[in-house]
Design a protein around this motif. Structure first.
Motif, PDB file in Angstrom:
ATOM      1  N   PRO A 385       0.833  -1.214   0.000  1.00 25.54           N
ATOM      2  CA  PRO A 385       0.000   0.000   0.000  1.00 25.54           C
ATOM      3  C   PRO A 385       0.863   1.257   0.000  1.00 25.54           C
ATOM      4  CG  PRO A 385       0.035  -0.997   2.186  1.00 25.54           C
ATOM      5  CD  PRO A 385       0.732  -1.957   1.281  1.00 25.54           C
ATOM      6  N   GLU A 386       0.332   2.321  -0.560  1.00 27.08           N
ATOM      7  CA  GLU A 386       1.045   3.601  -0.557  1.00 27.08           C
ATOM      8  C   GLU A 386       1.066   4.175   0.850  1.00 27.08           C
ATOM      9  OE1 GLU A 386       1.134   7.940  -2.826  1.00 27.08           O
ATOM     10  OE2 GLU A 386      -0.393   6.444  -3.356  1.00 27.08           O
ATOM     11  N   PRO A 387       2.178   4.740   1.267  1.00 21.55           N
ATOM     12  CA  PRO A 387       2.254   5.342   2.612  1.00 21.55           C
ATOM     13  C   PRO A 387       1.223   6.459   2.776  1.00 21.55           C
ATOM     14  CG  PRO A 387       4.430   5.173   1.608  1.00 21.55           C
ATOM     15  CD  PRO A 387       3.453   4.860   0.537  1.00 21.55           C
ATOM     16  N   ASP A 388       0.692   6.595   3.987  1.00 24.62           N
ATOM     17  CA  ASP A 388      -0.291   7.656   4.236  1.00 24.62           C
ATOM     18  C   ASP A 388       0.335   8.894   4.868  1.00 24.62           C
ATOM     19  OD1 ASP A 388       0.297   6.625   6.696  1.00 24.62           O
ATOM     20  OD2 ASP A 388      -1.736   5.934   7.149  1.00 24.62           O
ATOM     21  N   ASP A 389       1.611   8.782   5.282  1.00 22.68           N
ATOM     22  CA  ASP A 389       2.289   9.925   5.894  1.00 22.68           C
ATOM     23  C   ASP A 389       3.739   9.949   5.398  1.00 22.68           C
ATOM     24  OD1 ASP A 389       3.573  11.797   7.501  1.00 22.68           O
ATOM     25  OD2 ASP A 389       2.456  11.264   9.303  1.00 22.68           O
ATOM     26  N   TYR A 390       4.004  10.731   4.355  1.00 20.18           N
ATOM     27  CA  TYR A 390       5.339  10.748   3.750  1.00 20.18           C
ATOM     28  C   TYR A 390       6.372  11.426   4.642  1.00 20.18           C
ATOM     29  CZ  TYR A 390       4.066   8.710  -0.717  1.00 20.18           C
ATOM     30  OH  TYR A 390       3.684   7.826  -1.695  1.00 20.18           O
ATOM     31  N   TRP A 391       5.963  12.392   5.432  1.00 18.48           N
ATOM     32  CA  TRP A 391       6.897  13.057   6.326  1.00 18.48           C
ATOM     33  C   TRP A 391       7.404  12.080   7.386  1.00 18.48           C
ATOM     34  CZ3 TRP A 391      10.512  16.130   6.676  1.00 18.48           C
ATOM     35  CH2 TRP A 391      10.853  16.875   7.791  1.00 18.48           C
ATOM     36  N   LYS A 392       6.495  11.261   7.917  1.00 15.80           N
ATOM     37  CA  LYS A 392       6.877  10.237   8.880  1.00 15.80           C
ATOM     38  C   LYS A 392       7.774   9.193   8.217  1.00 15.80           C
ATOM     39  CE  LYS A 392       4.839   6.812  12.029  1.00 15.80           C
ATOM     40  NZ  LYS A 392       3.558   6.227  12.528  1.00 15.80           N
ATOM     41  N   SER A 630      21.892  17.171  -3.142  1.00 19.98           N
ATOM     42  CA  SER A 630      22.277  18.296  -3.997  1.00 19.98           C
ATOM     43  C   SER A 630      21.977  19.628  -3.333  1.00 19.98           C
ATOM     44  CB  SER A 630      21.539  18.216  -5.341  1.00 19.98           C
ATOM     45  OG  SER A 630      21.989  17.142  -6.108  1.00 19.98           O
ATOM     46  N   ALA A 631      20.904  19.669  -2.533  1.00 16.82           N
ATOM     47  CA  ALA A 631      20.480  20.923  -1.899  1.00 16.82           C
ATOM     48  C   ALA A 631      21.299  21.251  -0.663  1.00 16.82           C
ATOM     49  CB  ALA A 631      18.995  20.832  -1.533  1.00 16.82           C
ATOM     50  N   MET A 632      21.742  20.235   0.061  1.00 11.55           N
ATOM     51  CA  MET A 632      22.316  20.442   1.386  1.00 11.55           C
ATOM     52  C   MET A 632      23.619  21.237   1.422  1.00 11.55           C
ATOM     53  SD  MET A 632      23.046  17.626   4.347  1.00 11.55           S
ATOM     54  CE  MET A 632      21.315  17.183   4.443  1.00 11.55           C
ATOM     55  N   PRO A 633      24.597  21.008   0.543  1.00 13.70           N
ATOM     56  CA  PRO A 633      25.907  21.665   0.724  1.00 13.70           C
ATOM     57  C   PRO A 633      25.841  23.183   0.837  1.00 13.70           C
ATOM     58  CG  PRO A 633      26.107  19.907  -0.883  1.00 13.70           C
ATOM     59  CD  PRO A 633      24.641  20.038  -0.584  1.00 13.70           C
ATOM     60  N   LEU A 634      25.019  23.848   0.034  1.00 13.72           N
ATOM     61  CA  LEU A 634      24.954  25.317   0.071  1.00 13.72           C
ATOM     62  C   LEU A 634      23.663  25.826   0.706  1.00 13.72           C
ATOM     63  CD1 LEU A 634      26.506  26.257  -3.407  1.00 13.72           C
ATOM     64  CD2 LEU A 634      27.606  26.112  -1.162  1.00 13.72           C
ATOM     65  N   GLY A 635      22.903  24.932   1.342  1.00 14.58           N
ATOM     66  CA  GLY A 635      21.733  25.357   2.104  1.00 14.58           C
ATOM     67  C   GLY A 635      20.509  25.682   1.278  1.00 14.58           C
ATOM     68  N   PHE A 636      20.413  25.151   0.066  1.00 17.92           N
ATOM     69  CA  PHE A 636      19.222  25.396  -0.748  1.00 17.92           C
ATOM     70  C   PHE A 636      18.152  24.336  -0.467  1.00 17.92           C
ATOM     71  CE2 PHE A 636      22.462  27.545  -3.406  1.00 17.92           C
ATOM     72  CZ  PHE A 636      21.875  28.802  -3.452  1.00 17.92           C
ATOM     73  N   GLY A 637      16.969  24.554  -1.038  1.00 16.58           N
ATOM     74  CA  GLY A 637      15.894  23.585  -0.973  1.00 16.58           C
ATOM     75  C   GLY A 637      15.404  23.296  -2.375  1.00 16.58           C
ATOM     76  N   PHE A 638      14.221  22.700  -2.469  1.00 18.13           N
ATOM     77  CA  PHE A 638      13.655  22.415  -3.789  1.00 18.13           C
ATOM     78  C   PHE A 638      12.134  22.350  -3.701  1.00 18.13           C
ATOM     79  CE2 PHE A 638      15.067  18.426  -1.801  1.00 18.13           C
ATOM     80  CZ  PHE A 638      13.876  17.714  -1.730  1.00 18.13           C
ATOM     81  N   ASP A 697       4.786  18.491  -4.392  1.00 16.86           N
ATOM     82  CA  ASP A 697       3.353  18.620  -4.720  1.00 16.86           C
ATOM     83  C   ASP A 697       2.678  19.627  -3.800  1.00 16.86           C
ATOM     84  OD1 ASP A 697       3.651  16.715  -6.710  1.00 16.86           O
ATOM     85  OD2 ASP A 697       3.126  15.054  -5.390  1.00 16.86           O
ATOM     86  N   ASP A 698       3.361  20.757  -3.572  1.00 27.06           N
ATOM     87  CA  ASP A 698       2.874  21.846  -2.732  1.00 27.06           C
ATOM     88  C   ASP A 698       2.704  21.481  -1.261  1.00 27.06           C
ATOM     89  OD1 ASP A 698       2.834  23.835  -4.652  1.00 27.06           O
ATOM     90  OD2 ASP A 698       0.832  23.284  -5.358  1.00 27.06           O
ATOM     91  N   ILE A 699       3.281  20.396  -0.856  1.00 29.60           N
ATOM     92  CA  ILE A 699       3.249  19.996   0.554  1.00 29.60           C
ATOM     93  C   ILE A 699       4.630  20.247   1.144  1.00 29.60           C
ATOM     94  CG2 ILE A 699       2.933  18.069   2.169  1.00 29.60           C
ATOM     95  CD1 ILE A 699       1.118  16.791   0.068  1.00 29.60           C
ATOM     96  N   PRO A 700       4.713  20.983   2.264  1.00 24.51           N
ATOM     97  CA  PRO A 700       6.032  21.268   2.845  1.00 24.51           C
ATOM     98  C   PRO A 700       6.628  20.045   3.547  1.00 24.51           C
ATOM     99  CG  PRO A 700       4.295  22.200   4.213  1.00 24.51           C
ATOM    100  CD  PRO A 700       3.624  21.658   2.994  1.00 24.51           C
ATOM    101  N   PHE A 701       7.938  19.862   3.365  1.00 22.22           N
ATOM    102  CA  PHE A 701       8.665  18.791   4.033  1.00 22.22           C
ATOM    103  C   PHE A 701       9.850  19.365   4.798  1.00 22.22           C
ATOM    104  CE2 PHE A 701       6.172  16.370   1.092  1.00 22.22           C
ATOM    105  CZ  PHE A 701       5.968  15.137   1.710  1.00 22.22           C
ATOM    106  N   GLY A 702       9.621  20.481   5.463  1.00 26.28           N
ATOM    107  CA  GLY A 702      10.644  21.080   6.293  1.00 26.28           C
ATOM    108  C   GLY A 702      11.624  21.923   5.489  1.00 26.28           C
ATOM    109  N   PHE A 703      12.679  22.346   6.181  1.00 30.24           N
ATOM    110  CA  PHE A 703      13.740  23.149   5.581  1.00 30.24           C
ATOM    111  C   PHE A 703      15.036  22.344   5.581  1.00 30.24           C
ATOM    112  CE2 PHE A 703      10.540  26.131   6.779  1.00 30.24           C
ATOM    113  CZ  PHE A 703      10.580  27.120   5.822  1.00 30.24           C
ATOM    114  N   THR A 709      20.683  19.372  10.700  1.00 27.84           N
ATOM    115  CA  THR A 709      20.840  19.242  12.148  1.00 27.84           C
ATOM    116  C   THR A 709      20.256  17.942  12.691  1.00 27.84           C
ATOM    117  OG1 THR A 709      18.798  20.520  12.445  1.00 27.84           O
ATOM    118  CG2 THR A 709      20.879  21.727  12.523  1.00 27.84           C
ATOM    119  N   ASP A 710      19.020  17.632  12.307  1.00 29.95           N
ATOM    120  CA  ASP A 710      18.340  16.473  12.877  1.00 29.95           C
ATOM    121  C   ASP A 710      18.526  15.200  12.062  1.00 29.95           C
ATOM    122  OD1 ASP A 710      17.353  18.098  14.881  1.00 29.95           O
ATOM    123  OD2 ASP A 710      15.543  18.599  13.758  1.00 29.95           O
TER     124      ASP A 710
END
Length: 718
Positions: A385-392, A630-638, A697-703, A709-710
Motif C-alpha cells: 500500500p502507498e504510505p499515508d504519511d510521507y513526512w513520517k 544536492s540541496a544540502m551543501p549550500l543550504g538550498f531547498g527544492f 506537490d505543494d506539501i512542505p517537508f521542512g527546511f 541538524t536532525d
C-alpha cells in the motif's frame, strides 16, 4: 630448516590431479617429493589458482585504445592518461583476515594493494574503499567498523596515500563476514614503467623489507595468525623502490603477498625464458625454527622481490642501506627453465613456474553451470500500500545508514584542489588532466539477479563518472561470493561475470584486473549463512578539461531542476522496500543497457555545451535523497511536482536506472530544452531550487537546515 608437511591432507587436496602430477614427474624425470606436493596443493587452491572461476574471468574484455597493461599481465593494470603518464590502479580484498583481526586485516589490505601498484613503478596517490558490515545495531558491527576504519586510515596516512572515499553498506548477511575491498591508484611516467624489461642470465634476485615469519599462512582456516602490518617500514621500502625506478635500476618488482616467496618467484619465472635458483638459507628470518614450507609460503607483509641487472647490484644495495631497509640477494636468474629452491647446497624443491601460475598451465576445474531462473522485474506496487504519511516515512528512512550514506565519506580531507563535490571523486595533478574514480557494489540487486545486478553496478559507476564530466577508461573489480561448492552460488558467480563482460563490451570499458573472494560464509546453529553476491566495481575515468568537472550541488535559487530519463512505477530492489519490509528487498529495478547509453551520451553533450549547472545520478535511495544531497551543501531547498502517472513513493524512492537529475540556470532553460528535443532522450521538469524549503506537490517537508541538524546525511563512522 625442517619440513612439516601434512602428507595426508596434501594427498586429499591433490587427489583429483594425479594425471597432471604424473606429467610433471615425467618432465622432471623423478617422483615429486612431499614439499613439492605441498606447494602444488597451496598454489592450486582456489584463492590462488582461481581454478573454478578463471574460465569465466578470462572472458572479460581487457583491451582498449588507452590500455598499457591489461588484466593478467602484471599485479596491476595501467592506462595511458596523456602527457607520457600512466595511471596504475588495482582493487583487492582482505575479507577473511578482517573478520578475525579487523585492524590488521584492513591495514594489510591497503598495504598489499599499494605494493601491487608500486610493482609497476607507480607512486600510489589515492585509495577508495568498499566496506560491507552486518546489522548496524550489533556491538560486533560497531567494533569491526571502527577497527577497519582505523586500520585503513593509519596505514594509508603513513604512505602519504589519501583515502578519499568509502562506499559502506549494512546487511545482516555480513554479520560474520565483513567485506573489506580497497582500490589504490598511482601515477608513473611511461619511461619508468617496470614492464617487459630485458631480464638476462646472471641477473640477481633480491628480497627487500621485512624479516620472514610464519604470519598469515593458515588464515583461511581461521587457525593461524593474521599477517601484521608495518607501515613505517613499508614507507621506507616503497620510497627507495620509487627512487630506483626513476633511475631504471630495476628489471622486475613483485609483491610478496599470498603464498609469498613461491608466488613471487613463479610469477617472475612464468614471464621469462630462463630459470631461477633460490637459496632459502639466505632469506632473513624473524625466528630460527621456521620450516621450509613456512619460509616458502609465508604471507609476511612489507616484503618485495626485485630482479636487478648485475651492473646495478651495488646501487640497489646502497639505496636500501641508506634507507635502513633490509636488502638481501637470495637468488639468480639461470640458464635452465626451472624454479629451484636450495637449502644450503641441497635441492629441496623444483618446479616449472608456469605450472604454478593462474592462466598458464596450472590446472583448472570445469564445473557444470546450471542457469538461475530469477525474474528480471517484479511489480510490487499491487501488494504494497502507498504510505499515508510521507513526512513520517522520510524520518524513518533517514535513520537507515544505507540511505544516509549518500554523501562521500572520506577518511582524509578532500584533495585540496577539488572544492566541488561530484558523483565521482576527482584527482587533480598538475601533470595531467583531472582523473575521476568511483566504486559501485549493490548486493541487493545481485542477490535477486546476478547477471542484471552486476550490469547495474557497472552502469551506476559509469553514470557517476559521466555526471562528473569524465569519460570512463577502465575497471577493476572485487568479486565477493559465498562457497562455490553451492550450486546456486557458483551459478551467481558465472552470471555475474557474464553480465560484467557483456556490459563492459557494450560500453567499451576494459577490465584491467581485480580479485575474487570466495567462501564468505559462516555456520550458525548448524545452518550455513552466506553473504549476498557482491561484485564491486571500481571505475576510473578522465576529464578532458578541468572546466568540464561538474558538481552535483545546487548553486542558485530559481535554477530549474530536470530529470533526464524516465520515472517509473518501480520500487523493486530499492532500499525503501528493504526499510519498510525489514528484510532483503525483492526484485531488481528497471534497467536497459541501451537507455543507459543514451542518457550518458546526452549528459556528456550537455556538459560540453555548458547547458547544465549540476548533474547527479539517481541510484540507491532514489530521487528524494538525490535532491536532498544536492540541496544540502549550500543550504538550498527544492520545490518539485510528481507525475500523475507514477505513484509518489515510486517517484521519490524507487531506484529504476538510467536517470540523472540536472539543474539549469534560467538563462539556459530554453537552450537546454531545445538540446534535449534534439537528442531525443526522455526528460521532464521536476521543479526549481528554493531558498531552503523542501516542497513536494505543494506539501512542505521542512527546511534543509532541519536535515542538516536532525537528519544529517553523515558518515556511519560518526
Amino acid at each position: 630448516m625442517k619440513n612439516k608437511a601434512n602428507t595426508l591432507k596434501v594427498a586429499e587436496e591433490l587427489e583429483g590431479y594425479k594425471d597432471v602430477l604424473d606429467s610433471i614427474s615425467m618432465k622432471l624425470g623423478r617422483e615429486l617429493n612431499e614439499l613439492e606436493l605441498l606447494i602444488y596443493s597451496a598454489m592450486w587452491a582456489e584463492r590462488i589458482s582461481y581454478k573454478s572461476s578463471y574460465q569465466w574471468i578470462k572472458s572479460l574484455p581487457s583491451e582498449g585504445d588507452r590500455v598499457v597493461v591489461g588484466a593478467g599481465v602484471a599485479n596491476s593494470g595501467a592506462v595511458d592518461i596523456g602527457n607520457d603518464l600512466c595511471c596504475v590502479f588495482k582493487m583487492g580484498s582482505h575479507n577473511h583476515p578482517s573478520g578475525i583481526d579487523p585492524y590488521e586485516g584492513a591495514a594489510t589490505c591497503v598495504g598489499d594493494i599499494i605494493r601491487d601498484v608500486v610493482s609497476l613503478g607507480a607512486k600510489p596517490i589515492i585509495s577508495l574503499n568498499s566496506f560491507r558490515f552486518g546489522n548496524q545495531n550489533l556491538d560486533r558491527t560497531q567494533w569491526l567498523m571502527e577497527e577497519v576504519r582505523k586500520g585503513v586510515y593509519d596505514y594509508s596516512s603513513l604512505q602519504y596515500v589519501k583515502n578519499i572515499n568509502s562506499e559502506i553498506r549494512f546487511n545482516s548477511c555480513f554479520n560474520c563476514n565483513p567485506l573489506v575491498n580497497v582500490l589504490v591508484a598511482g601515477l608513473v611516467h611511461k619511461d619508468h614503467l617496470i614492464l617487459n624489461r630485458d631480464i638476462r642470465v646472471g641477473s640477481a634476485v633480491f628480497i627487500v623489507g621485512n624479516l620472514t615469519s610464519n604470519d598469515g599462512i593458515a588464515v583461511d582456516e581461521k587457525t593461524g595468525s593474521v599477517a601484521k602490518s608495518n607501515p613505517d617500514l613499508s614507507s621506507s621500502m616503497i620510497k627507495t623502490i620509487l627512487e630506483l625506478t626513476e633511475q631504471n635500476a630495476l628489471l622486475c618488482v613483485e609483491n610478496m603477498d599470498i603464498a609469498g616467496l613461491v608466488s613471487a618467484c613463479s610469477s617472475i619465472g612464468a614471464k621469462i625464458e630462463y630459470g631461477i635458483d633460490i637459496e632459502l638459507n639466505k632469506i632473513p628470518l624473524a625466528k630460527d625454527d621456521l620450516s621450509v614450507e613456512e619460509v616458502m609460503l609465508s604471507r609476511t607483509q612489507e616484503r618485495m622481490m626485485l630482479v636487478v641487472d648485475q651492473t646495478k647490484i651495488e646501487d640497489v644495495r646502497h639505496f636500501f642501506n641508506r634507507s635502513e631497509v633490509l636488502c638481501t640477494q637470495i637468488g639468480t636468474i639461470v640458464e635452465n627453465k626451472t624454479l629451484t629452491f636450495f637449502d644450503d647446497n641441497d635441492v629441496v624443491a623444483e618446479f616449472f613456474p608456469k605450472d604454478l601460475v593462474m592462466g598458464c598451465t596450472a590446472p583448472q576445474e570445469t564445473r557444470k553451470y546450471i542457469p538461475l531462473t530469477e525474474s528480471n522485474h517484479r511489480d510490487l506496487l499491487e501488494t504494497i500500500p502507498e504510505p499515508d504519511d510521507y513526512w513520517k516515512l522520510i524520518k524513518h528512512l533517514l535513520k537507515d545508514k544505507n540511505i544516509g550514506v549518500k554523501s562521500h565519506i572520506q577518511l582524509h580531507n578532500q584533495i585540496e584542489e577539488n572544492h566541488s563535490p561530484s558523483d565521482a571523486i576527482v584527482l587533480y595533478d598538475k601533470n595531467t588532466n583531472p582523473l575521476c574514480f568511483t566504486i559501485s557494489g549493490n548486493s541487493n540487486y545481485c542477490n535477486s539477479n546476478a547477471f542484471v545486478g552486476t550490469q547495474i553496478n557497472v552502469a551506476m559507476a559509469l553514470r557517476r563518472i559521466t555526471c562528473t564530466g569524465g569519460k570512463a577508461l577502465a575497471i577493476n573489480d572485487c568479486l565477493n561470493f559465498g562457497s562455490l561448492l553451492d550450486e546456486k552460488i557458483y551459478a551467481q558467480l558465472v552470471e555475474s561475470v557474464t553480465g560484467l563482460s557483456e556490459a563492459c563490451q557494450f560500453y567499451n570499458i576494459p577490465v584491467l584486473g581485480g580479485n575474487v573472494s570466495f567462501y564468505n560464509e559462516s555456520t550458525i546453529e548448524g545452518n550455513r549463512i552466506s553473504i549476498q553476491p557482491t561484485p564491486v566495481i571500481g571505475m576510473m575515468g578522465i576529464i578532458d578539461y578541468p572546466q568540464d568537472h561538474t558538481s552535483y550541488i545546487y548553486r542558485k535559487k530559481g535554477d530549474m531542476i530536470f530529470l533526464i530519463g524516465q520515472s517509473r512505477n518501480d520500487i523493486a530492489g530499492s532500499q525503501y522496500l528493504q526499510c519498510i519490509r525489514k528484510g532483503t528487498p525483492e526484485g531488481i529495478p528497471y534497467f536497459s543497457l541501451y537507455e543507459e547509453k543514451k542518457v550518458n551520451d546526452c549528459i556528456q553533450k550537455l556538459i560540453k555545451q555548458k547547458l547544465i549547472v549540476s548533474a547527479h545520478s539517481v541510484d540507491e535511495g532514489g530521487l528524494f535523497f538525490n535532491l536532498v544531497s544536492s540541496a544540502m551543501p549550500l543550504g538550498f531547498g527544492f520545490d518539485v511536482t510528481s507525475p500523475a502517472e507514477v505513484r509518489k513513493d515510486a517517484f521519490l524512492f524507487g531506484e529504476s536506472q538510467s536517470r540523472v537529475v540536472v539543474s539549469v540556470s534560467m538563462e539556459n532553460e530554453d537552450d537546454f530544452i531545445d538540446a534535449m528535443m534534439e537528442y531525443g532522450v526522455s526528460f521532464s521538469t521536476l521543479g526549481h531550487v528554493t531558498k531552503g524549503e523542501l516542497r513536494i506537490d505543494d506539501i512542505p517537508f521542512g527546511f534543509i537546515d532541519d536535515y542538516k541538524t536532525d537528519f544529517q546525511l553523515s558518515s556511519p563512522f560518526d
